[in-house]
Design an enzyme around this catalytic site. Structure first.
Site, short mmCIF file in Angstrom:
data_model
loop_
_atom_site.label_atom_id
_atom_site.label_comp_id
_atom_site.label_asym_id
_atom_site.label_seq_id
_atom_site.Cartn_x
_atom_site.Cartn_y
_atom_site.Cartn_z
N GLY A 29 -0.05 27.70 -6.07
CA GLY A 29 1.23 27.08 -5.69
C GLY A 29 1.06 25.59 -5.88
O GLY A 29 -0.03 25.07 -5.62
N THR A 31 1.74 22.58 -4.48
CA THR A 31 1.14 21.69 -3.47
C THR A 31 -0.24 22.18 -3.05
O THR A 31 -1.13 21.38 -2.76
CB THR A 31 2.05 21.59 -2.23
N ARG A 103 9.80 35.77 -4.10
CA ARG A 103 9.55 34.74 -3.11
C ARG A 103 10.79 34.47 -2.25
O ARG A 103 10.75 33.61 -1.37
CB ARG A 103 9.10 33.44 -3.79
N ASN A 165 8.49 17.53 -9.33
CA ASN A 165 8.26 18.87 -9.87
C ASN A 165 9.57 19.66 -10.02
O ASN A 165 9.79 20.65 -9.31
CB ASN A 165 7.26 19.62 -8.97
N ARG A 167 12.29 22.15 -10.73
CA ARG A 167 12.34 23.59 -11.06
C ARG A 167 13.76 24.08 -10.88
O ARG A 167 14.11 24.63 -9.82
CB ARG A 167 11.40 24.39 -10.15
N LYS A 225 3.86 10.69 -15.42
CA LYS A 225 3.02 11.51 -16.32
C LYS A 225 3.85 11.84 -17.56
O LYS A 225 5.07 11.91 -17.48
CB LYS A 225 2.61 12.81 -15.62
N GLY A 227 2.70 14.43 -20.32
CA GLY A 227 1.95 15.36 -21.16
C GLY A 227 0.81 14.64 -21.85
O GLY A 227 0.04 13.91 -21.20
N GLY A 257 -0.13 18.90 -13.96
CA GLY A 257 0.40 17.83 -13.11
C GLY A 257 -0.19 17.85 -11.71
O GLY A 257 -0.47 16.81 -11.13
N ASP A 258 -0.40 19.06 -11.17
CA ASP A 258 -0.94 19.18 -9.79
C ASP A 258 -2.35 18.60 -9.71
O ASP A 258 -2.71 17.91 -8.76
CB ASP A 258 -0.99 20.65 -9.35
P1 AMP Z 1 2.56 16.66 -17.47
O1 AMP Z 1 2.89 17.01 -16.06
O2 AMP Z 1 2.83 17.74 -18.47
O3 AMP Z 1 3.17 15.37 -17.90
O4 AMP Z 1 0.97 16.49 -17.54
C1 AMP Z 1 0.22 15.91 -16.50
C2 AMP Z 1 -1.01 15.27 -17.08
O5 AMP Z 1 -1.84 16.28 -17.69
C3 AMP Z 1 -0.77 14.23 -18.16
O6 AMP Z 1 -0.49 12.96 -17.63
C4 AMP Z 1 -2.09 14.25 -18.91
O7 AMP Z 1 -3.06 13.47 -18.23
C5 AMP Z 1 -2.49 15.72 -18.82
N1 AMP Z 1 -2.02 16.44 -20.02
C6 AMP Z 1 -1.02 17.34 -20.10
N2 AMP Z 1 -0.90 17.84 -21.36
C7 AMP Z 1 -1.88 17.23 -22.10
C8 AMP Z 1 -2.31 17.30 -23.46
N3 AMP Z 1 -1.71 18.10 -24.35
N4 AMP Z 1 -3.34 16.52 -23.84
C9 AMP Z 1 -3.96 15.69 -22.97
N5 AMP Z 1 -3.61 15.60 -21.66
C10 AMP Z 1 -2.59 16.34 -21.23
#
Ligand code: AMP
Length: 311
Positions: A29, A31, A103, A165, A167, A225, A227, A257-258
């Protein structure tokens, strides 16, 4: 010593193992994932607690035992006779994962029912951690009670950390979701949004726009963040960007992300250095997405063997 209380829903996870038609039960989950990684990243003198509600049945007992075994404090978890924990199942179809959820009646939705339970959990804590999923699962009146409780906590010196987050399937509509998220932002000190979701639901044209929107809502420190893209941190008089190392073989992005949030907070609590916190966060998230599942042992071997020197 720092005391952190994560507030939300831990669910039973059924994952296909070892064949697509047999399932292994685990717990996860959003959190809870962050609390689990925080417990691993922080020195032993710090305390990580989880606040939720479970039932009295065997699966609920196992969930609490799992948290205990992970070193997470469970003393304030509410126990209900009228409900049990939520469940989700991961299905694999030609390598693609899809999720089914049970849930709707989970005990966690009623975690704010107990008079004074949240206040007791937050008494003496330094930091409360919530997410958009924590907000989404609560009835409207309990969500208002949560936000009020967090405001009182802040007034007495506590810090509130919030990952929006987003959803949409957990909300009646997009406006209900975005409205509640901005109400939570208004009682938060640190906000950790993911740009792609924020752009979809708030129409932010750039990560800067996301950071600015949360800053305008009163958040002191915003970490956006993105990705594999650049991470952006905006705080009073500071703007830090950090490019995460590319992860070439992404196995499973669950809990990216978590885990990032846990890595960031653990490092930030240690020395307050924003750039070092980004490095720690991205490193932990990279490790997690290079493995399958939400909760990855920190010493898990890489799935892709390192190239042989000189080869
Ligand atoms: P997100 O929540 O998808 O933005 O991802 C959270 C964190 O996970 C990002 O800030 C990166 O540090 C890492 N991350 C997610 N996807 C990738 C990826 N394809 N390559 C490298 N780091 C990633």
């Amino acid at each position: 010593m720092t005391r952190i209380v994560a507030i939300g829903e831990c669910m039973v996870e059924l994952a296909p193992c070892p064949t697509p038609d047999t399932y292994r039960a685990g717990f996860a989950g959003d959190t809870l994932n962050t609390a689990w990684y925080l417990r691993k990243m922080l020195a032993a003198e710090h305390e990580v607690a989880y606040f939720t509600a479970v039932g009295h049945d065997d699966m609920s007992q196992r969930m609490v035992a799992f948290l205990d075994a992970a070193g997470i404090v469970t003393a304030h978890i509410q126990r209900r006779h009228d409900s049990t924990v939520g469940l989700y199942m991961i299905s694999l179809n030609n390598g693609e994962r899809s999720f089914s959820y049970w849930r709707g009646q989970s005990a966690a939705r009623r975690m704010l029912d107990g008079e004074g339970a949240l206040q007791a959990a937050l008494a003496g804590a330094d930091m409360a951690y919530i997410s958009g999923i924590t907000l989404a699962i609560l009835p409207d009146c309990d969500r208002a009670r949560l936000l009020h409780g967090l405001q009182v906590f802040r007034d007495s010196g506590g810090k509130v950390v919030f990952d929006p987050n987003l959803r949409p399937r957990l909300w009646p509509d997009g406006a209900a979701m975005t409205g509640a998220v901005m109400q939570a932002a208004a009682v938060s000190d640190i906000c950790l949004p993911s740009y792609e979701d924020e752009a979809d639901w708030f129409g932010d044209a750039t990560p800067d726009a996301t950071a600015q929107r949360y800053r305008d809502a009163g958040v002191g420190l915003v970490v956006v963040k993105n990705g594999p893209g650049e991470i952006m941190v905006v705080a009073d008089g500071q703007r830090v960007t950090f490019a995460p190392e590319p992860v070439l073989d992404v196995v499973d992005t669950t809990a990216a992300g978590d885990s990032f949030n846990a890595g960031f907070l653990a490092s930030y609590l240690d020395d307050g250095d924003l750039e070092r916190a980004c490095v720690a966060a991205a490193r932990l998230a990279a490790h997690v997405i290079s493995h399958s599942g939400a909760l990855v042992a920190l010493d898990a071997p890489p799935l892709v063997p390192a190239p042989v020197a000189g080869a």
